[in-house]
Design an enzyme around this catalytic site. Structure first.
Site: not given
Length: 281
Positions: A36-37, A185, A187
């Site tokens: 995602g980043h 994520s 996390r």
């Protein structure tokens, strides 16, 4: 790729890029990078001549009892991933340099912060807007890139930039998901195998909402209850919130109209995950 930890060095580098006419794109992150980043970085690379990625686990946006100390950190790994995406600079300052002794200035965006994660995590968004304001002042980007997964954060940053005349274009980049639908994520690494499987209920519940809207359902509460039913059928899921709001001001809606944000926060064990769906009605 260059690694910069000094605030003054970062400011000097950015000043030189602007002097020679380069457009700077900024991707603010807390590190432990994932696909995602990298999607944000690639988007920045397409639009800007120079790309800066900040890696800073910001203590101001963590509340008491949250996972600031445990939040995953791996600058060596992050540097390799950022380099592979064509990033020019990683800016990784120390906490003492971002918030030196006596620090007492904060930025807060009201109303847009009142609901969703703003209600569940008091003070969280004050920490976000304060650190993003500092990053904007240090790097002075023309464009900054944020993920749609953090939809409320994106709306708040846009409001801040508009209200404070910062003159920075804010680009939202779509959520990147695993093949089975789980939103990426940092996390996610906290999840046990059973919790990882259970977390699929988030995207499944949003799929149900999308189907209902496609069938013509416009009552927000009926859609919300349908989402809750899907999530509550998973024993390992504990709902923090399920809300339907307008996507600009993040205020609750009774009937869907315009651009709507369906937002979820759910805990699986000790891990709190968020997900969302934006629909134009």
């Amino acid at each position: 790729m260059r690694l910069i930890s000094s605030v003054n060095e970062m400011m000097a580098w950015a000043k030189e890029q602007r002097r020679v006419g380069h457009t700077i794109g900024l991707v603010p992150t807390m590190g432990y990078l994932h696909e995602g980043h990298l999607a944000l970085m690639r988007r920045a690379k397409e639009n800007c001549e120079k790309v800066v990625v900040s890696i800073f686990v910001n203590p101001l946006q963590f509340g008491a009892g949250e996972d600031y100390e445990e939040y995953p950190r791996d600058l060596t790994r992050d540097s390799q991933l950022a380099d592979s995406a064509g990033v020019d600079v990683i800016f990784a300052p120390a906490v003492k340099d971002m918030y030196p002794k006596g620090y007492s200035s904060f930025v807060e965006v009201e109303q847009v912060s009142d609901h969703l994660c703003g209600a569940a995590r008091p003070g969280h968004f004050r920490g976000v807007t304060t650190v993003v304001s500092k990053l904007f002042n240090i790097v002075r980007p023309e464009i900054a890139f944020f993920g749609q997964k953090d939809a409320q954060q994106l709306a708040i940053i846009r409001r801040m930039v508009e209200d404070l005349n910062m003159g920075i274009a804010i680009v939202g980049v779509p959520i990147v998901r695993e093949a089975d639908g789980l939103a990426l994520s940092s996390r996610n690494v906290y999840l046990s195998p059973a919790e990882r499987k259970a977390a699929l209920v988030l995207s499944q519940s949003l799929k149900k909402a999308k189907e209902l809207i496609g069938e013509g359902e416009g009552e927000a509460e009926r859609i919300r209850q349908a989402i809750i039913e899907v999530i509550e059928a998973e024993p390992l899921a504990n709902i923090d919130y399920v809300q339907i709001v307008d996507n600009r001001f993040i205020q609750p809606m009774e009937r869907l109209e315009g651009e709507c944000l369906i937002a979820l926060a759910v805990r699986f064990g000790k891990t709190r995950l968020i997900d969302n769906l934006v629909m134009e009605v």
